[in-house]
Structures are given as structure tokens and as C-alpha cells.
Design a protein around this motif. Structure first.
Motif, PDB file in Angstrom:
ATOM      1  N   MET A   1       0.740  -1.359   0.040  1.00 27.24           N
ATOM      2  CA  MET A   1      -0.098   0.024  -0.117  1.00 27.24           C
ATOM      3  C   MET A   1       0.891   1.300   0.130  1.00 27.24           C
ATOM      4  SD  MET A   1      -3.129   0.860   2.629  1.00 27.24           S
ATOM      5  CE  MET A   1      -3.922  -0.541   2.396  1.00 27.24           C
ATOM      6  N   LYS A   2       0.614   2.216  -1.036  1.00 29.16           N
ATOM      7  CA  LYS A   2       1.528   3.283  -0.974  1.00 29.16           C
ATOM      8  C   LYS A   2       1.164   4.322  -0.007  1.00 29.16           C
ATOM      9  CE  LYS A   2       3.326   1.699  -4.613  1.00 29.16           C
ATOM     10  NZ  LYS A   2       4.987   1.320  -4.497  1.00 29.16           N
ATOM     11  N   ALA A   3       1.794   5.392   0.249  1.00 30.31           N
ATOM     12  CA  ALA A   3       1.727   6.336   1.190  1.00 30.31           C
ATOM     13  C   ALA A   3       0.344   7.301   1.229  1.00 30.31           C
ATOM     14  CB  ALA A   3       2.868   7.323   1.214  1.00 30.31           C
ATOM     15  N   PRO A   4       0.147   7.834  -0.022  1.00 30.48           N
ATOM     16  CA  PRO A   4      -1.458   8.203  -0.146  1.00 30.48           C
ATOM     17  C   PRO A   4      -2.424   7.474   0.519  1.00 30.48           C
ATOM     18  CG  PRO A   4      -0.195   8.723  -1.834  1.00 30.48           C
ATOM     19  CD  PRO A   4       0.585   7.727  -1.259  1.00 30.48           C
ATOM     20  N   ALA A   5      -2.116   6.120  -0.162  1.00 33.56           N
ATOM     21  CA  ALA A   5      -3.514   5.197   0.336  1.00 33.56           C
ATOM     22  C   ALA A   5      -3.495   5.121   1.845  1.00 33.56           C
ATOM     23  CB  ALA A   5      -3.448   4.071  -0.367  1.00 33.56           C
ATOM     24  N   ILE A   6      -2.320   4.746   2.476  1.00 30.27           N
ATOM     25  CA  ILE A   6      -2.012   4.761   3.846  1.00 30.27           C
ATOM     26  C   ILE A   6      -2.866   5.750   4.481  1.00 30.27           C
ATOM     27  CG2 ILE A   6      -0.562   4.525   5.968  1.00 30.27           C
ATOM     28  CD1 ILE A   6       1.286   2.820   3.860  1.00 30.27           C
ATOM     29  N   PHE A   7      -2.384   7.132   4.118  1.00 28.80           N
ATOM     30  CA  PHE A   7      -3.047   8.221   4.866  1.00 28.80           C
ATOM     31  C   PHE A   7      -4.379   8.220   4.999  1.00 28.80           C
ATOM     32  CE2 PHE A   7      -4.332  12.565   5.614  1.00 28.80           C
ATOM     33  CZ  PHE A   7      -3.424  12.992   6.437  1.00 28.80           C
ATOM     34  N   GLU A   8      -5.182   7.908   3.528  1.00 28.41           N
ATOM     35  CA  GLU A   8      -6.441   7.925   3.439  1.00 28.41           C
ATOM     36  C   GLU A   8      -6.922   6.691   4.238  1.00 28.41           C
ATOM     37  OE1 GLU A   8     -10.297   8.789   2.074  1.00 28.41           O
ATOM     38  OE2 GLU A   8      -8.423   9.939   2.373  1.00 28.41           O
ATOM     39  N   PHE A   9      -6.474   5.797   4.595  1.00 35.43           N
ATOM     40  CA  PHE A   9      -6.686   4.530   5.106  1.00 35.43           C
ATOM     41  C   PHE A   9      -7.065   5.030   6.846  1.00 35.43           C
ATOM     42  CE2 PHE A   9      -5.764   0.750   7.883  1.00 35.43           C
ATOM     43  CZ  PHE A   9      -6.271  -0.256   7.464  1.00 35.43           C
ATOM     44  N   LEU A 150      -1.173  -3.099   4.249  1.00 32.00           N
ATOM     45  CA  LEU A 150      -0.784  -1.900   4.828  1.00 32.00           C
ATOM     46  C   LEU A 150       0.666  -2.016   5.357  1.00 32.00           C
ATOM     47  CD1 LEU A 150      -1.527   0.776   6.454  1.00 32.00           C
ATOM     48  CD2 LEU A 150      -2.344  -0.625   8.178  1.00 32.00           C
ATOM     49  N   ALA A 151       0.783  -3.130   6.015  1.00 30.82           N
ATOM     50  CA  ALA A 151       2.274  -3.503   6.604  1.00 30.82           C
ATOM     51  C   ALA A 151       2.434  -5.188   6.723  1.00 30.82           C
ATOM     52  CB  ALA A 151       2.403  -2.765   8.048  1.00 30.82           C
ATOM     53  N   PRO A 152       2.493  -5.639   5.375  1.00 31.99           N
ATOM     54  CA  PRO A 152       2.559  -7.140   5.495  1.00 31.99           C
ATOM     55  C   PRO A 152       3.987  -7.601   6.157  1.00 31.99           C
ATOM     56  CG  PRO A 152       3.106  -6.236   3.353  1.00 31.99           C
ATOM     57  CD  PRO A 152       2.630  -5.021   4.182  1.00 31.99           C
ATOM     58  N   GLY A 153       3.945  -8.720   6.705  1.00 35.00           N
ATOM     59  CA  GLY A 153       5.195  -9.349   7.222  1.00 35.00           C
ATOM     60  C   GLY A 153       4.647 -10.811   7.652  1.00 35.00           C
ATOM     61  N   ALA A 158       7.648  -8.227  12.433  1.00 35.66           N
ATOM     62  CA  ALA A 158       7.958  -7.360  10.952  1.00 35.66           C
ATOM     63  C   ALA A 158       7.025  -6.519  10.808  1.00 35.66           C
ATOM     64  CB  ALA A 158       8.240  -8.602  10.203  1.00 35.66           C
ATOM     65  N   VAL A 159       5.728  -6.908  11.171  1.00 31.01           N
ATOM     66  CA  VAL A 159       4.276  -5.976  11.091  1.00 31.01           C
ATOM     67  C   VAL A 159       4.557  -4.800  11.935  1.00 31.01           C
ATOM     68  CG1 VAL A 159       2.079  -5.904  11.430  1.00 31.01           C
ATOM     69  CG2 VAL A 159       3.005  -7.839  10.242  1.00 31.01           C
ATOM     70  N   GLU A 160       5.203  -5.172  13.050  1.00 28.71           N
ATOM     71  CA  GLU A 160       5.247  -3.580  13.876  1.00 28.71           C
ATOM     72  C   GLU A 160       6.327  -2.748  13.317  1.00 28.71           C
ATOM     73  OE1 GLU A 160       7.207  -2.862  18.471  1.00 28.71           O
ATOM     74  OE2 GLU A 160       6.388  -4.724  17.974  1.00 28.71           O
ATOM     75  N   ARG A 161       7.272  -3.440  12.818  1.00 27.38           N
ATOM     76  CA  ARG A 161       8.422  -2.583  12.076  1.00 27.38           C
ATOM     77  C   ARG A 161       7.780  -1.939  10.904  1.00 27.38           C
ATOM     78  NH1 ARG A 161      11.249  -2.095  16.578  1.00 27.38           N
ATOM     79  NH2 ARG A 161      12.822  -3.578  16.849  1.00 27.38           N
ATOM     80  N   LYS A 165       7.282   2.341  10.311  1.00 25.68           N
ATOM     81  CA  LYS A 165       7.757   3.097   9.020  1.00 25.68           C
ATOM     82  C   LYS A 165       6.526   3.741   8.294  1.00 25.68           C
ATOM     83  CE  LYS A 165      11.605  -0.048   8.141  1.00 25.68           C
ATOM     84  NZ  LYS A 165      12.283  -1.141   7.234  1.00 25.68           N
ATOM     85  N   ARG A 166       5.526   3.210   8.448  1.00 24.43           N
ATOM     86  CA  ARG A 166       4.775   3.489   7.474  1.00 24.43           C
ATOM     87  C   ARG A 166       3.456   4.252   8.159  1.00 24.43           C
ATOM     88  NH1 ARG A 166       5.766  -1.878   6.072  1.00 24.43           N
ATOM     89  NH2 ARG A 166       6.641  -1.957   3.955  1.00 24.43           N
ATOM     90  N   VAL A 167       3.039   4.260   9.388  1.00 22.04           N
ATOM     91  CA  VAL A 167       1.768   5.041   9.874  1.00 22.04           C
ATOM     92  C   VAL A 167       2.249   6.710  10.026  1.00 22.04           C
ATOM     93  CG1 VAL A 167       0.110   5.459  11.690  1.00 22.04           C
ATOM     94  CG2 VAL A 167       0.999   3.092  11.277  1.00 22.04           C
ATOM     95  N   PRO A 168       1.418   7.380   9.250  1.00 18.87           N
ATOM     96  CA  PRO A 168       1.546   8.728   9.104  1.00 18.87           C
ATOM     97  C   PRO A 168       1.493   9.525  10.711  1.00 18.87           C
ATOM     98  CG  PRO A 168       0.048   8.189   7.582  1.00 18.87           C
ATOM     99  CD  PRO A 168       0.422   7.115   8.431  1.00 18.87           C
ATOM    100  N   LYS A 169       2.257  10.492  10.828  1.00 21.03           N
ATOM    101  CA  LYS A 169       2.311  11.117  12.314  1.00 21.03           C
ATOM    102  C   LYS A 169       0.956  11.458  12.945  1.00 21.03           C
ATOM    103  CE  LYS A 169       4.515  12.925  15.643  1.00 21.03           C
ATOM    104  NZ  LYS A 169       5.593  12.328  16.475  1.00 21.03           N
ATOM    105  N   PRO A 170      -0.135  12.122  11.810  1.00 22.55           N
ATOM    106  CA  PRO A 170      -1.236  12.419  13.088  1.00 22.55           C
ATOM    107  C   PRO A 170      -2.052  11.192  13.415  1.00 22.55           C
ATOM    108  CG  PRO A 170      -1.327  13.349  10.674  1.00 22.55           C
ATOM    109  CD  PRO A 170      -0.071  12.494  10.686  1.00 22.55           C
TER     110      PRO A 170
END
Length: 211
Positions: A1-9, A150-153, A158-161, A165-170
């Protein structure tokens, strides 16, 4: 999942539930720690039923040690692995008194050194009690992160890591609550309710439920 999709997620999850909280009932930091330890391989509902009367009188490590292992077992017999959990709760209570003046430490490493406390439990306590941006990966979060992309592992760590890395600050503080609730009530293990999922268009999972 790309950054824009993660933010929207996460934006959608936050819009639906602006202030996500744990479903475990607790009185203070200590009872939160105890509840999370008891919740391993058990449901939050089951833990809440077992601790309702317990937490009316036992809210400190000192009170728990005074209650004793046998007394604690009487309260938590309906929870899986209650014998082992009773031993651990008494032992961690003694350790809190001995090493931390009866207070729950706001430090993940110190929490993990307590009997019966693993990384997931420490992460929950750090997030819920102390407002740390930690990601407690349980079976629900592991499933959601792998299904959605979102964060496969292959492992919990691995999922936690990946989340780190991927969850946006807000959204970092509430992320693990949103993911747990989504996995518990929508993205279920056997019959995911994709037909009512607000994230379906962002998700790579091939739906297994009827439209």
C-alpha cells in the motif's frame, strides 16, 4: 500500500472513531497492566467480567500481593491459563513493589522485564497509559496488516516494524486501536465483512464474503 492510500486508510478510520480506546476495563495504570496480561489468549469481554469485582478492591500491587495467588485465581477462573496468569500477576506485582516503588514504569524495556509481560503487553501499556506511539501487534492487527497490504510481514515483529515506518504522524497514537477494532468487528478472521468495509477500495484482499 502506497503512502497516499495509507493516509486515506487512517483518515477514514479516524473520521469514524476520532478517539479510539481499549475495550479493556481498568482503573489506573496498574490495573491496565494486569488486564492486558490477563487478556492473552482471552477476549476483552471475558477479562472485563472476571476483573469487574477484582478491580473494585484491588487497584495497587500491594493490594494484589495481599490478595495472594489463591485469592486471585478465584476471580479469574473463567479466563484461559488462569493458573499461570495468577502466578505472573502476583510475581509482577512483587517486582513493581521491589523495583519501582509500586508504580508502573513508563519504559518498555522495564515493562518487558516484568514476569508475564511480553513486547505486545508492554506496547499496549506504553500507548494507553503513557501516550507513546507504539504498535501492539495482536492477531487482529497481524491479519489486517497482511490482508490489506498496509504492513505485510511474516512475523509479528516484522508487522510492527512496518507500521513504525508507514503510519503517518497524525495517526500514530491511535493506530493500533483502530486496527484492533477493525479486525475485531469488520475484517474478521473467518468471514470478513468486506461488503461494509470503509477501506475496501484501498485493500488488496480478495473478498471472501458475498457482496
Amino acid at each position: 500500500m502506497k503512502a497516499p492510500a495509507i493516509f486515506e486508510f487512517f483518515r477514514r478510520l479516524a473520521e469514524a472513531n476520532p478517539a479510539p480506546e481499549t475495550e479493556l476495563a481498568y482503573v489506573n495504570d496498574y490495573t491496565l497492566l494486569v488486564a492486558v496480561v490477563l487478556s492473552a489468549q482471552a477476549t476483552d469481554i471475558g477479562v472485563n467480567k472476571a476483573t469487574k469485582r477484582l478491580f473494585e478492591t484491588v487497584t495497587t500491587p500491594e493490594a494484589m500481593v495481599a490478595l495472594g495467588e489463591e485469592g486471585l485465581r478465584a476471580h479469574i477462573r473463567t479466563i484461559g491459563l488462569f493458573n499461570t496468569k495468577a502466578k505472573n500477576v502476583i510475581a509482577l506485582s512483587e517486582a513493581l513493589i521491589r523495583e519501582h516503588g509500586g508504580q508502573v514504569p513508563a519504559d518498555r524495556d522495564a515493562l518487558e522485564r516484568l514476569p508475564g509481560v511480553g513486547r505486545k503487553t508492554a506496547n499496549v501499556v506504553m500507548n494507553t497509559a503513557f501516550g507513546a506511539e507504539t504498535f501492539a501487534v495482536d492477531t487482529h492487527i497481524f491479519r489486517v496488516c497482511n490482508r490489506t497490504g498496509l504492513a505485510p510481514g511474516k512475523t509479528v515483529l516484522a508487522v510492527e516494524r512496518g507500521l513504525e515506518k508507514r503510519v503517518p504522524k497524525p495517526f500514530r497514537l491511535g493506530a493500533h486501536h483502530w486496527l484492533i477494532l477493525h479486525g475485531r468487528y469488520v475484517c474478521k478472521a473467518r468471514r470478513p465483512e468486506c461488503w461494509r468495509c470503509p477501506l475496501a477500495d484501498l485493500c488488496r484482499f480478495n473478498p471472501k464474503t458475498l457482496a
